[in-house]
Design an enzyme around this catalytic site. Structure first.
Site, mmCIF file in Angstrom:
data_model
loop_
_atom_site.group_PDB
_atom_site.id
_atom_site.type_symbol
_atom_site.label_atom_id
_atom_site.label_comp_id
_atom_site.label_asym_id
_atom_site.label_seq_id
_atom_site.Cartn_x
_atom_site.Cartn_y
_atom_site.Cartn_z
ATOM 1 N N PRO A 255 0.850 -1.397 0.195
ATOM 2 C CA PRO A 255 0.275 -0.286 0.412
ATOM 3 C C PRO A 255 0.449 1.138 -0.341
ATOM 4 C CG PRO A 255 -0.725 -1.278 1.719
ATOM 5 C CD PRO A 255 0.323 -1.747 1.207
ATOM 6 N N TYR A 256 0.405 2.329 -0.315
ATOM 7 C CA TYR A 256 0.754 3.730 -0.205
ATOM 8 C C TYR A 256 0.132 4.327 0.405
ATOM 9 C CZ TYR A 256 2.187 8.709 -1.554
ATOM 10 O OH TYR A 256 2.387 9.666 -1.328
#
Lengths: 67, 67, 67, 67, 67, 67
Positions: free
Chosen positions: F2-3
């Site tokens: 994820p970012y």
């Protein structure tokens, strides 16, 4: 040359309203900052109400609660 | 560890082209900055032509005008 | 008309390297997607190592640990 | 008043998990920074595995390879 | 509840102009979309001319060339 | 993988608090979504109060008014 990103929930959005947002914010940057409209880029993101949170709740839940 | 976000209009995009963009920009960051490809993250956003504005117009309108 | 945002940590970045990133990614979008370089916008964000996390740690801490 | 954007691949995401992410990150900002939950905005982007790259490959390819 | 991000180069920007941009885009979203100004968030990023590219060149170089 | 991007105003921020935000949100994504912490990227942007607007006003003005 400005870049503008507008994020709104996917509710009551129409092509006409999006065209108005693009025209309006491009004009605003020309008026206030003297930016050339020809190179002003605007990207609108329409976000599902399940994917937008405020106050720790999704907008989906808030709409159900009448908020 | 870099993070790259590429936004393009949703026109003539294929999985092959997206894979090439991801490979190319990851390689570019390795070549120019010495960044480790294993931790370079790339996210591509495909944007509806109604939601992309330039010159105060949507891309939808520009395409109709042959721009 | 594409918009590209590149985020890297503020380490060993020079104006020359940034110019190379901008040239390279603009060329990549022309080669792969046929995009007009004249309207391709690239924005580079240099992020403090205190403000970048990976693996649950800041890059500042990771550098101290020799990672 | 914080704004948080969470990008994840579109895999195994449910409304319940998204609501938990929104609740959790809003609480985290209240606990760590003293931010008012009522004005904390969270936007979750679910990204197709074709549009997410890491290690120079799309996540689609990585999943096929069992990574 | 909209979120707007405006990116401009760090050239001739003043607190007064930034306040005008914030006021103007908040009003635009109220007028066009009926959005509540009290929860409209606007974030302005001022970007170094070395970090902004268009046409494959940095804005720094373009300014030197009189573009 | 994820970012996460967290934007907060540049007020009372310390390296310790930023490390806590990074640790906390990385843990949250592991707990809720089963994401691998080793590849979760978090970027924190600290924004000048002149550059953050809510309710059509900059945060600078709101602080002067005691809001």
């Amino acid at each position: 040359m400005p870049y503008v990103n507008i994020k709104i929930t996917k509710e009551h959005v129409t092509p006409e309203k999006k065209a108005k947002l693009i025209r309006g914010v491009t004009q605003l940057l020309a008026d206030v900052m003297g930016k050339n409209p020809q190179t002003t880029v605007v990207v609108i993101d329409e976000v599902d109400t399940d994917n937008w949170g405020i106050g720790g709740e999704t907008v989906t839940v808030r709409r159900q609660l009448g908020k």
